[in-house]
Write an enzyme that holds these catalytic residues in place. Structure first.
Site, short mmCIF file in Angstrom:
data_model
loop_
_atom_site.label_atom_id
_atom_site.label_comp_id
_atom_site.label_asym_id
_atom_site.label_seq_id
_atom_site.Cartn_x
_atom_site.Cartn_y
_atom_site.Cartn_z
N ASP A 9 1.37 -1.39 -0.22
CA ASP A 9 -0.39 0.06 0.05
C ASP A 9 0.83 0.63 0.11
O ASP A 9 2.04 1.23 0.00
CB ASP A 9 -1.31 -0.20 1.21
CG ASP A 9 -1.84 1.00 1.66
OD1 ASP A 9 -2.15 2.07 0.49
OD2 ASP A 9 -1.36 1.37 2.44
N ASP A 11 -0.02 5.51 0.50
CA ASP A 11 -0.34 5.96 1.93
C ASP A 11 -0.81 5.53 3.29
O ASP A 11 -1.33 4.79 3.10
CB ASP A 11 -1.31 6.68 1.72
CG ASP A 11 -1.54 7.93 0.63
OD1 ASP A 11 -0.42 8.10 0.21
OD2 ASP A 11 -2.41 7.82 -0.34
P1 B16 Z 1 -6.61 9.86 -3.70
P2 B16 Z 1 -3.76 3.70 0.10
C1 B16 Z 1 -5.67 6.28 0.03
O1 B16 Z 1 -4.10 5.10 -0.29
C2 B16 Z 1 -5.82 6.69 1.14
O2 B16 Z 1 -5.52 6.05 2.50
C3 B16 Z 1 -7.57 7.03 1.00
O3 B16 Z 1 -7.39 8.46 2.39
C4 B16 Z 1 -7.94 8.10 -0.54
O4 B16 Z 1 -8.30 8.90 0.37
C5 B16 Z 1 -7.50 7.55 -1.21
O5 B16 Z 1 -5.60 6.21 -0.94
C6 B16 Z 1 -8.10 7.82 -2.21
O6 B16 Z 1 -6.53 8.83 -3.22
O7 B16 Z 1 -8.08 11.22 -3.92
O8 B16 Z 1 -5.04 10.80 -3.77
O9 B16 Z 1 -7.04 9.44 -5.57
O10 B16 Z 1 -4.10 3.83 1.07
O11 B16 Z 1 -4.18 2.63 -0.68
O12 B16 Z 1 -2.35 3.80 -0.54
MG MG Z 2 -2.60 3.57 3.26
#
Ligand code: B16
Ligand code: MG
Length: 214
Positions: A9, A11
């Site tokens: 993953d 974030d």
């Molecule tokens: P975006 P991951 C996720 O990343 C985040 O944890 C989540 O908080 C966010 O809403 C989602 O990506 C979408 O992100 O708006 O940049 O497309 O943890 O799956 O790497």
């Molecule tokens: Mg994450």
């Protein structure tokens, strides 16, 4: 070796964008008079942008919003979020993460990203990992958000690896569920580890080098 590939993953595992997400959603919610705090923010971990907006709108009490209104709110949040991502640099890639990635690659494992974020390519570039992974599956190539397994299943396909040879690394409970539903074992850090969501619940990603050996 217990695994041939590791799907990370982004974030909350490779780097921390939590605070940037929080501040951008908070600004949007404040502008709409919607109560929003860190407890609600915690539910957005690993969840797609539009699904995150729906969670925030559970507390919205104003006139009905059209799909176009929702699209604009999500764009407003993303514009603020993207602005803050410009502040990120290679200094935002923790040493323990970079050293673990290098060690896993030296052990011959295939390494991929499995992230819900549509900003994945930009973030990877900012932290100096653009083009580094063997495969990148992200919010741009999926139609269903975690806890649906699609993002990890696609990552395994890109690597040409069967699910049971892939280890998923996650910080979100929704992401751990996605990995399990994809037929993969999951090692967790952060929030998901605190909740005991993984097959391994780690203090540090450094533990991965032992986990993959079995
Ligand atoms: P975006 P991951 C996720 O990343 C985040 O944890 C989540 O908080 C966010 O809403 C989602 O990506 C979408 O992100 O708006 O940049 O497309 O943890 O799956 O790497
Ligand atoms: Mg994450």
């Amino acid at each position: 070796m217990e695994f041939d590939a590791v799907i990370f993953d982004l974030d909350g595992v490779i780097c921390s964008t939590d605070e940037y997400h929080y501040k951008a959603w908070k600004a949007m919610a404040d502008g709409m008079g919607i109560p929003f705090d860190r407890t609600i923010n915690n539910r957005l971990r690993g969840v797609s942008r539009m699904a995150s907006l729906e969670i925030i709108l559970e507390k919205y009490e104003g006139p009905a919003l059209s799909d176009g209104d929702k699209q604009r709110l999500a764009e407003q949040k993303n514009d603020l979020y993207r602005e803050s991502l410009h502040e990120m640099s290679t200094a935002d890639l923790p040493a323990e993460v970079k050293e673990t990635l290098d060690a896993l690659r030296a052990m011959g494992l295939k390494l991929a990203i499995g992230s819900s974020s549509k900003n994945t390519p930009f973030i990877l570039g900012q932290i100096g990992l653009g083009g580094w992974f063997d495969a990148v599956s992200d919010g741009n190539n999926i139609t269903r958000s975690k806890p649906d397994p699609e993002v990890f299943v696609k990552a395994a396909e890109m690597l040409g690896m069967p699910a049971d040879r892939c280890l998923v690394v996650e910080d979100a409970v929704s992401g751990a569920e996605a990995g399990h539903r994809g037929g993969m074992k999951v090692a967790c850090v952060g929030d998901a580890a605190k909740n005991g969501a993984g097959d391994w619940n780690m203090e540090s990603v450094r533990e991965l080098t032992d986990i993959v050996k079995g």
